[in-house]
Design an enzyme around this catalytic site. Structure first.
Site, short mmCIF file in Angstrom:
data_model
loop_
_atom_site.label_atom_id
_atom_site.label_comp_id
_atom_site.label_asym_id
_atom_site.label_seq_id
_atom_site.Cartn_x
_atom_site.Cartn_y
_atom_site.Cartn_z
N PHE A 203 9.47 -2.74 -4.18
CA PHE A 203 9.55 -3.83 -3.20
C PHE A 203 10.16 -5.09 -3.78
CE2 PHE A 203 5.17 -4.49 -5.02
CZ PHE A 203 5.34 -5.79 -5.51
N GLU A 205 9.14 -9.06 -2.90
CA GLU A 205 8.22 -9.88 -2.12
C GLU A 205 8.43 -11.36 -2.38
OE1 GLU A 205 4.19 -7.15 -1.45
OE2 GLU A 205 4.01 -9.03 -2.54
N HIS A 325 6.18 -0.29 -16.50
CA HIS A 325 5.00 0.52 -16.16
C HIS A 325 5.11 1.95 -16.65
CE1 HIS A 325 4.01 -2.15 -12.44
NE2 HIS A 325 3.52 -2.65 -13.55
N MET A 377 1.44 -3.16 -0.39
CA MET A 377 2.10 -4.00 0.61
C MET A 377 1.08 -4.88 1.35
SD MET A 377 4.52 -2.67 3.68
CE MET A 377 3.22 -1.59 4.25
N SER A 381 -1.25 -9.73 -5.45
CA SER A 381 -0.78 -9.35 -6.77
C SER A 381 -1.42 -10.32 -7.76
CB SER A 381 0.74 -9.46 -6.87
OG SER A 381 1.37 -8.49 -6.05
N HIS A 400 -1.71 -0.80 -13.91
CA HIS A 400 -0.37 -1.18 -13.43
C HIS A 400 -0.33 -1.52 -11.95
CE1 HIS A 400 0.05 2.58 -11.32
NE2 HIS A 400 1.33 2.47 -11.15
N ALA A 402 -2.38 -0.93 -7.80
CA ALA A 402 -3.52 -0.61 -6.96
C ALA A 402 -3.93 0.86 -7.12
CB ALA A 402 -3.18 -0.91 -5.50
#
Length: 477
Positions: A203, A205, A325, A377, A381, A400, A402
């Site tokens: 994503f 954001e 990650h 989403m 964060s 790293h 959720a």
DNA sequence: ATGTGC
């Protein structure tokens, strides 16, 4: 389920030797009873399987976002002695150097308006989604430079500023890259994709700093309350995927050749010090460099849009940090009082080096490295700092993200992308995606709450909260 | 994650 695991504390669990046959070391999982209800048996078995591989040191580790993956679990860390241990593509994953970076702006939430226009502009500027291509298809020789030089290549070409490079893990370039082990097919896939976001959980954001938990660290990292920021989460696209596919073949042969016994074909591995292991490592490092260049190019596109449309000076949009990650790295760690060279696999795990580590930026040496944990989403964060505890317990690693709770296919059945988009809009979060299908697959409800995952690593001392970031605009591939 | 499943 936590059944069958030994409780070490409220947030740490042991997978005893013998959970599967031939474990050389036990496993450790950082998890609360609450999150443990969703722990997959398959993921624990995978973590235990990793403990059977040659040269594993101390523990096979699971972070609170652990879930089932290819061979190794996602949210896992495995460190292997360089002298007699292995390297495995399954310990890195298909999206080599999938990672995330955070960039601040001088804009404040109260003074900021026009999120829909900004997201629409960014959506048409940053190529997004499966199979999408960048405005520029790079030549073979340019791609060669990208794979060797990573983020610094992008900065040199004008896609950034010099300070960006030092704010990346590894300075955005693994020097061990050996491009001769990247196939023609991988290059063909990579050439048109540098500067593209990709799909799935990747994503872009626009966020704001909703809460500062650690004033001293926030100041050192350059972030203030209510500041508008943007976050980029993406990886090495088709190039890294092809490198993983190609080398899985050679590594599978090597597993047989060196007589390594593995409990699952997906754990194919080769000695770190073998031609096959070194070839994979070199190609993986080249892919990692490509991913850093990719995130750097996207950063540049976003900065240009914000400069043009909001009158913000390009140089005022600072990179806080860029973390990977999915990677394997050669690192020196102190194990039982003595220094060891280890091949540390972090798959769905973030480096979280503590104060004094020579690998982190000098001006952050007293604080620890910035750690960026994206939410799903529409959820929070976090920005955290690395710790000495992580150095001692997890080879300097933390979670790293959720962590997925439901599969993509079940998410599509139970959720409507259009409804989720409207729900998020009602909460002040404007989403643009290439399809409603992606929104359904990425519904916040099909992920563990990022706050709970981050709470555990904070309580365990693996990384400490510095700031919470809330999204106001999201672009999804 | 991925020119989405051999």
């Amino acid at each position: 389920m936590l059944e069958g695991l030994n409780k070490i504390s409220d947030i740490e669990w042991e997978v005893r030797k013998g959970y599967v046959d031939d474990m050389a070391v036990p496993g450790r999982i950082f998890l609360s009873e609450g999150l443990g209800e969703n722990l997959e048996d398959g993921a624990v078995k995978q973590l235990a399987n990793v403990a059977t591989l040659p040269g594993i040191v101390k523990y096979s580790l699971g972070m609170p976002d652990i879930h089932w993956g290819y061979g190794f679990p996602i949210g896992g860390v495995g460190a292997f002695d360089v002298e007699n241990g292995i390297i495995s593509p399954g310990g890195v994953g298909f999206d080599i150097n999938c990672g995330v970076r955070l960039i601040t702006t001088p804009l404040k939430k109260d003074e900021f308006s026009g999120i829909k226009r900004l997201i629409n502009t960014l959506f048409s500027t940053v190529p997004t989604g499966v199979g999408n291509v960048a405005p520029k298809k790079f030549s073979d020789s340019e791609l060669e430079d990208i794979m060797r030089e990573g983020a610094s290549w992008a900065v040199k070409e004008g896609y950034g500023m010099p300070d960006d490079v030092k704010s990346c893990e590894e300075s955005g370039m693994m020097k061990e890259a050996s491009t001769e082990h990247v196939s023609t097919k991988a290059r063909q896939r990579g050439r048109p994709q540098c500067g593209t976001l990709g799909s799935g959980n990747h994503f872009l954001e626009v966020q704001y700093a909703a809460e500062i938990m650690d004033d001293e660290a926030a100041k050192a990292f350059g972030i203030e309350k209510d500041q508008i920021c943007f976050m980029i989460h993406c990886g090495s696209r088709g190039l890294g995927h092809q490198v993983c596919t190609d080398h899985l073949g050679t590594i599978e042969n090597a597993t047989k050749k060196y007589g390594i016994k593995i409990p699952d074909r997906q754990l194919a591995c080769a000695p770190v010090k073998s031609p096959e292991g070194e070839a994979y490592f070199g190609a993986m490092a080249a892919s990692a460099n490509y991913a850093w260049a990719n995130r750097q190019m996207i950063t540049h596109m976003v900065r240009e849009v914000i400069e043009r449309d909001f009158g913000v000076d390009y140089n005022e949009m600072k990179l806080v940090y860029d973390v990977t990650h999915n990677v394997a790295k050669i690192e020196t760690h102190v194990v039982d009082g003595k220094k060891m060279e280890l091949c540390v696999h972090r798959k769905g795990a973030t480096r979280a080096f503590g104060p004094g580590s020579p690998e982190i930026p000098k001006d952050l040496s007293a604080i620890g490295q910035p750690v960026i944990i994206p939410g799903s989403m529409g959820t929070s964060s976090y920005l955290l700092k690395g710790t000495q505890t992580a150095m001692e317990k997890t080879f300097g690693s933390t979670c790293h993200g959720a962590g997925r709770l439901a599969s993509r296919s079940s998410a599509k059945k139970s959720h409507s992308g259009a409804d989720i988009r409207q729900d998020l809009l009602d909460r002040g979060i404007f989403v643009r995606a290439t399809s409603n299908k992606v929104i359904a697959e990425e519904a916040p409800e099909v992920y563990k709450p990022s706050s709970e995952v981050v709470d555990i690593v904070h309580r365990a001392g693996l990384s400490m909260k510095v700031a919470r970031l809330e999204p106001i605009g999201v672009i999804k591939g």
